[in-house]
Design a protein around this motif. Structure first.
Motif, PDB file in Angstrom:
ATOM      1  N   PHE A  49     -58.002  16.364  48.742  1.00 55.37           N
ATOM      2  CA  PHE A  49     -57.726  15.224  48.020  1.00 55.37           C
ATOM      3  C   PHE A  49     -56.314  14.504  49.029  1.00 55.37           C
ATOM      4  CE2 PHE A  49     -54.894  18.405  46.228  1.00 55.37           C
ATOM      5  CZ  PHE A  49     -53.619  17.776  46.000  1.00 55.37           C
ATOM      6  N   GLY A  50     -55.815  13.268  48.677  1.00 55.57           N
ATOM      7  CA  GLY A  50     -54.804  12.568  49.685  1.00 55.57           C
ATOM      8  C   GLY A  50     -55.021  11.371  49.697  1.00 55.57           C
ATOM      9  N   ASN A  51     -54.246  10.615  50.551  1.00 54.46           N
ATOM     10  CA  ASN A  51     -54.021   9.260  50.515  1.00 54.46           C
ATOM     11  C   ASN A  51     -53.584   8.827  51.840  1.00 54.46           C
ATOM     12  OD1 ASN A  51     -54.573   6.709  49.688  1.00 54.46           O
ATOM     13  ND2 ASN A  51     -53.752   6.896  47.566  1.00 54.46           N
ATOM     14  N   THR A  52     -53.783   7.429  52.144  1.00 51.55           N
ATOM     15  CA  THR A  52     -53.275   6.800  53.361  1.00 51.55           C
ATOM     16  C   THR A  52     -51.941   6.200  52.827  1.00 51.55           C
ATOM     17  OG1 THR A  52     -53.568   4.868  54.821  1.00 51.55           O
ATOM     18  CG2 THR A  52     -54.325   4.484  52.580  1.00 51.55           C
ATOM     19  N   LEU A  53     -51.139   6.017  53.848  1.00 52.68           N
ATOM     20  CA  LEU A  53     -49.775   5.322  53.814  1.00 52.68           C
ATOM     21  C   LEU A  53     -49.913   3.670  54.536  1.00 52.68           C
ATOM     22  CD1 LEU A  53     -47.383   8.325  54.350  1.00 52.68           C
ATOM     23  CD2 LEU A  53     -47.459   6.968  52.411  1.00 52.68           C
ATOM     24  N   PRO A  85     -43.868   3.633  51.829  1.00 49.49           N
ATOM     25  CA  PRO A  85     -42.908   4.658  51.533  1.00 49.49           C
ATOM     26  C   PRO A  85     -43.435   5.958  50.553  1.00 49.49           C
ATOM     27  CG  PRO A  85     -42.227   2.782  49.917  1.00 49.49           C
ATOM     28  CD  PRO A  85     -43.579   2.372  50.897  1.00 49.49           C
ATOM     29  N   GLU A  86     -44.634   5.698  50.077  1.00 53.90           N
ATOM     30  CA  GLU A  86     -45.218   6.908  49.425  1.00 53.90           C
ATOM     31  C   GLU A  86     -46.666   6.527  49.112  1.00 53.90           C
ATOM     32  OE1 GLU A  86     -44.066   6.210  44.593  1.00 53.90           O
ATOM     33  OE2 GLU A  86     -42.464   6.910  45.799  1.00 53.90           O
ATOM     34  N   SER A  87     -47.431   7.603  48.602  1.00 51.96           N
ATOM     35  CA  SER A  87     -48.869   7.365  48.042  1.00 51.96           C
ATOM     36  C   SER A  87     -49.206   8.434  47.254  1.00 51.96           C
ATOM     37  CB  SER A  87     -49.744   7.177  49.338  1.00 51.96           C
ATOM     38  OG  SER A  87     -50.089   8.193  49.851  1.00 51.96           O
ATOM     39  N   GLN A  88     -50.104   8.397  46.390  1.00 55.03           N
ATOM     40  CA  GLN A  88     -50.469   9.206  45.242  1.00 55.03           C
ATOM     41  C   GLN A  88     -51.747   9.656  45.482  1.00 55.03           C
ATOM     42  OE1 GLN A  88     -52.228   7.965  42.408  1.00 55.03           O
ATOM     43  NE2 GLN A  88     -52.388  10.181  41.485  1.00 55.03           N
ATOM     44  N   ALA A 111     -53.105  17.764  38.796  1.00 54.90           N
ATOM     45  CA  ALA A 111     -51.881  17.074  38.427  1.00 54.90           C
ATOM     46  C   ALA A 111     -52.080  15.790  39.444  1.00 54.90           C
ATOM     47  CB  ALA A 111     -50.729  17.354  38.556  1.00 54.90           C
ATOM     48  N   SER A 112     -51.159  14.600  39.437  1.00 55.74           N
ATOM     49  CA  SER A 112     -51.095  13.704  40.377  1.00 55.74           C
ATOM     50  C   SER A 112     -49.980  13.987  41.310  1.00 55.74           C
ATOM     51  CB  SER A 112     -50.968  12.188  39.418  1.00 55.74           C
ATOM     52  OG  SER A 112     -51.752  11.806  38.797  1.00 55.74           O
ATOM     53  N   TYR A 113     -50.250  14.043  42.640  1.00 54.67           N
ATOM     54  CA  TYR A 113     -49.440  14.569  43.569  1.00 54.67           C
ATOM     55  C   TYR A 113     -48.881  13.123  44.419  1.00 54.67           C
ATOM     56  CZ  TYR A 113     -50.525  19.142  42.609  1.00 54.67           C
ATOM     57  OH  TYR A 113     -50.755  20.522  42.067  1.00 54.67           O
ATOM     58  N   THR A 114     -47.516  13.055  44.645  1.00 58.55           N
ATOM     59  CA  THR A 114     -47.137  11.878  45.332  1.00 58.55           C
ATOM     60  C   THR A 114     -46.416  12.517  46.645  1.00 58.55           C
ATOM     61  OG1 THR A 114     -46.630  10.504  43.430  1.00 58.55           O
ATOM     62  CG2 THR A 114     -45.421  10.073  45.212  1.00 58.55           C
ATOM     63  N   TRP A 129     -52.053  11.418  54.397  1.00 58.35           N
ATOM     64  CA  TRP A 129     -52.024  12.924  54.161  1.00 58.35           C
ATOM     65  C   TRP A 129     -53.111  13.509  53.430  1.00 58.35           C
ATOM     66  CZ3 TRP A 129     -51.539  14.369  48.941  1.00 58.35           C
ATOM     67  CH2 TRP A 129     -51.450  13.427  48.049  1.00 58.35           C
ATOM     68  N   ALA A 130     -53.503  14.702  53.507  1.00 59.68           N
ATOM     69  CA  ALA A 130     -54.551  15.426  52.675  1.00 59.68           C
ATOM     70  C   ALA A 130     -54.037  16.691  52.393  1.00 59.68           C
ATOM     71  CB  ALA A 130     -55.778  15.030  53.435  1.00 59.68           C
ATOM     72  N   VAL A 131     -54.557  17.294  51.084  1.00 58.60           N
ATOM     73  CA  VAL A 131     -54.591  18.816  50.947  1.00 58.60           C
ATOM     74  C   VAL A 131     -55.937  19.337  50.642  1.00 58.60           C
ATOM     75  CG1 VAL A 131     -53.638  20.232  49.108  1.00 58.60           C
ATOM     76  CG2 VAL A 131     -52.172  18.237  49.528  1.00 58.60           C
ATOM     77  N   TYR A 132     -56.119  20.427  51.361  1.00 59.26           N
ATOM     78  CA  TYR A 132     -57.168  21.072  51.092  1.00 59.26           C
ATOM     79  C   TYR A 132     -56.845  22.307  50.604  1.00 59.26           C
ATOM     80  CZ  TYR A 132     -59.975  18.495  54.464  1.00 59.26           C
ATOM     81  OH  TYR A 132     -60.772  17.411  55.262  1.00 59.26           O
ATOM     82  N   VAL A 133     -58.017  22.352  49.518  1.00 64.61           N
ATOM     83  CA  VAL A 133     -57.654  23.727  48.659  1.00 64.61           C
ATOM     84  C   VAL A 133     -59.120  24.653  48.607  1.00 64.61           C
ATOM     85  CG1 VAL A 133     -57.426  24.178  46.110  1.00 64.61           C
ATOM     86  CG2 VAL A 133     -56.286  21.953  46.715  1.00 64.61           C
ATOM     87  N   VAL A 134     -58.725  25.547  48.792  1.00 67.95           N
ATOM     88  CA  VAL A 134     -59.939  26.574  48.633  1.00 67.95           C
ATOM     89  C   VAL A 134     -59.881  27.357  47.264  1.00 67.95           C
ATOM     90  CG1 VAL A 134     -61.120  28.839  49.713  1.00 67.95           C
ATOM     91  CG2 VAL A 134     -59.806  26.874  51.225  1.00 67.95           C
ATOM     92  N   PHE A 135     -60.981  27.490  46.599  1.00 67.30           N
ATOM     93  CA  PHE A 135     -60.715  28.058  45.266  1.00 67.30           C
ATOM     94  C   PHE A 135     -62.024  29.047  44.974  1.00 67.30           C
ATOM     95  CE2 PHE A 135     -63.191  24.026  44.945  1.00 67.30           C
ATOM     96  CZ  PHE A 135     -64.454  24.492  44.337  1.00 67.30           C
ATOM     97  N   GLU A 136     -61.753  29.762  43.990  1.00 72.98           N
ATOM     98  CA  GLU A 136     -63.007  30.719  43.698  1.00 72.98           C
ATOM     99  C   GLU A 136     -63.398  30.455  42.540  1.00 72.98           C
ATOM    100  OE1 GLU A 136     -63.283  35.720  43.395  1.00 72.98           O
ATOM    101  OE2 GLU A 136     -61.348  34.751  43.116  1.00 72.98           O
TER     102      GLU A 136
END
Length: 612
Positions: free
Chosen positions: A39-43, A59-62, A134-137, A163-170
């Motif tokens: 998940f992530g977003n452009t600025l 200045p930010e994105s969510q 959750a929502s991440y900013t 920006w982007a966050v990569y989450v590995v889950f089980e």
């Protein structure tokens, strides 16, 4: 539990965490019932190649994290990128994040010259685990100074940030998968229109459900000239979001969004593009072609990471050296070790071979004794002999799944993590010589020695000492000489071994006990009256020492009256002459000639008084 394997060597060119032109290579590997999402977003407020008026970023994105239920977060990584040489500090939900590493690439624009673009990443597993869905900013990603000071970014419409966050889950309901995360920073553009990236260290056992994901920056939806992604020479697509001729177009597969301006978080099904048995995947990226007016057009695309998810059921044998026990003066060592099957998706069978090397020379082999289930381990111990040809300082290496010739019998998820090494120094004990101890022969080549006199030649520093007749007795600590201060030698010379305690072992010395013939001591009077005292001509240091001596006794007239040797001492009688043979001689002065028959001594002459 999971285990991570890092294969990337980051070569810092500017600072400790700044890298130019890093090729996409394997960064992390996860094996188990794992999958991932991003998940992530452009600025960017809009796509920079369509809305050409703006030259700023937000200045930010969510963005929202929406993990499936009953899943466990294994790892999470934040990536942020933009124009310029980088902003290494950002905030995510007001938590300061500092880049673990930064990558840079350059584009030589024909109008504006060299333009630099960056990407940073940071491990944020703890933050994502504690926060969860959750929502991440993201805030504090600021490239405004870069855009203001270099008009080239806005001039050629490559002004971007995101920006982007990569989450590995089980997830226990998932099949056993191998998740490979590759990262770096590579670029294609009008100058470099084609790029081939080889993803190695993958194991395709089942291509059902295989997928590949890309994190890319600066793609434009309206620059679809010659743009494609090929997997093993097959073009892939996911229409309508990602058509075959416009893969990098500001989209996010996870949210089905086409407003991730100048950024792409995309996933493709590749089960028809790979084959069972493949150990690598070739990716080819292209851009550039002529428009309807005959003008050459090309997108600028920056690849940040690639992630693959492949069904895989294989063991992964690793080994750890726990301890190497060294014995003083012994070239045998005992190794305690553990074999693991942790980062695996199948059992490791019993009798998996293990090879032991010393400085790359094979010295022993062994094997596992039990079947190791996923996540299991087995302890073992082996005693090996180090060849005399090898030095005391050496490296012990243990390799699991090695028959002794560098090859194994088990197909594994990772064939590059099978060995463990440890440097050792054998506790060799040199045998040091000392000067011999000398003593006068007391008969039959023997004498009594004070062995403690040998300690005058060394610094004992209060350390305990002991003496032995053989080196074997010393090493086995048996048959110690119990009375070193009054020891009678058994041969001449006789070697004695000295052991002195010393950390971590002990010191060994040796010296010889040597008996020598000392000058005999000749008395000037004796009294052969059978009272048990001084009854014979007792020349001390003569009998059984100078065993070949000759003793001649003369009276005052010069007549030879006695001839003796080692077996015939003079008792005051005669054994020569016509009238006195065997008779006791009267009181008086007699004269002797003593020939020792020893090249080191002259013939001795003198007188002795016989007193009855």
């Amino acid at each position: 539990m999971y285990k991570l394997f890092k294969y990337v060597l980051f070569i810092s060119l500017l600072t400790g965490n700044l890298t130019y032109g890093q090729e996409i290579t394997l960064f992390q590997q996860f094996n188990g019932r794992y999958d991932y999402l991003a998940f992530g977003n452009t600025l960017n407020p809009a796509e920079n190649n369509i809305e050409r008026a703006f030259c700023n970023i937000l200045p930010e994105s969510q963005a929202d994290l929406l993990l499936p239920t009953n899943t466990t977060i294994v790892a999470a990584y934040l990536y942020w990128a933009g124009s310029g040489e980088g902003d290494l500090n950002v905030n995510l939900n007001n938590t300061p994040i500092v880049a673990d590493n930064t990558y840079l690439v350059e584009f030589n624009d024909q109008t504006y010259g060299n333009l630099t673009y960056f990407s940073c990443y940071a491990d944020i597993t703890d933050l994502i685990t504690s926060t969860g869905n959750a929502s991440y900013t993201l805030t504090n990603l600021d490239i405004s100074e870069t855009l203001a000071s270099n008009l080239g970014y806005c001039g050629n419409r490559t002004n971007f940030a995101g920006w982007a966050v990569y989450v590995v889950f089980e997830d226990s309901q998932l099949p056993l998968n191998q998740v490979n995360l590759f990262q770096g920073l590579e670029i294609i553009n009008r100058n470099v229109q084609e790029k081939t990236i080889l993803l190695d260290n993958v194991n395709v056992l089942d291509n059902d459900g295989a997928k590949i994901g890309f994190l890319a920056w600066e793609g434009d939806s309206n620059l679809d000239y010659g743009e494609s992604i090929l997997i093993n020479n097959n073009i892939i697509s996911s229409p309508p979001l990602n058509p075959a001729n416009n893969a990098f177009n500001g989209t996010n597969t996870f949210t089905n969004s086409s407003t991730f301006y100048n950024g792409d978080v995309d996933v493709y099904n590749i089960q028809n593009n790979i084959a069972i048995g493949d150990t690598s995947v070739e990716i080819k990226l292209t851009t550039g072609d002529y428009d309807i007016f005959g003008n050459f057009q090309a997108d600028l695309i920056i690849i940040n990471n690639i992630i693959t998810v492949l069904n895989s059921q294989l063991p992964d044998a690793t080994i750890q050296i726990n301890n190497i026990n060294l014995e003083c003066g012994n070239r045998q060592v005992t190794i305690d070790y553990t074999v693991f099957n942790i980062n695996s998706t199948d059992v490791l069978p019993a009798n998996t071979p293990i090879a032991i090397y010393a400085n790359n020379d094979l010295i022993a082999t062994t094997y596992t004794t039990t079947q190791l289930n996923i996540g299991a381990s087995e302890n073992g111990q082996i005693t090996v002999s180090i060849p005399d040809s090898l030095p005391a300082d050496l490296i012990i290496t243990m390799v699991v799944d090695d028959t002794g010739n560098g090859s194994g019998i088990i197909t594994e998820l990772n064939e590059l993590n099978n060995e463990a090494s440890q440097e050792i120094q054998l506790l060799e004990i040199p045998v040091n010589p000392l000067q011999p101890l000398l003593n006068c022969d007391e008969g039959f080549n023997s004498a009594y020695f004070d062995l403690y006199l040998s300690l005058d030649q060394i610094e004992t520093n209060g350390m305990a000492t002991s003496f032995y007749k053989t080196l074997e007795d010393l090493q086995s600590d048996t048959n110690e000489i119990l009375n070193p201060s009054y020891y009678q030698n058994t041969t001449s010379p006789q070697t004695i071994y000295l052991k002195m305690e010393n950390t971590p072992c002990y010191d060994i010395y040796y010296f010889d006990l040597t008996v020598e013939n000392c000058p005999p001591i000749i008395p000037q009077v004796f009294t052969p009256n059978n009272d048990g005292y001084n009854d014979w001509f007792n020349i001390q240091g003569l009998y059984n020492i100078f065993e070949n001596h000759k003793l001649l006794i003369y009276n005052r007239y010069g007549t030879l009256i006695f001839e003796g040797d080692n077996n015939n001492p003079w008792l005051g009688n005669s054994n020569k002459g016509l009238n006195n043979t065997g008779k006791n001689l009267p009181t008086g002065t007699y004269y002797y000639i003593l020939n020792l028959n020893d090249s080191q001594y002259k013939t001795l002459t003198g007188w002795v008084y016989l007193n009855r």
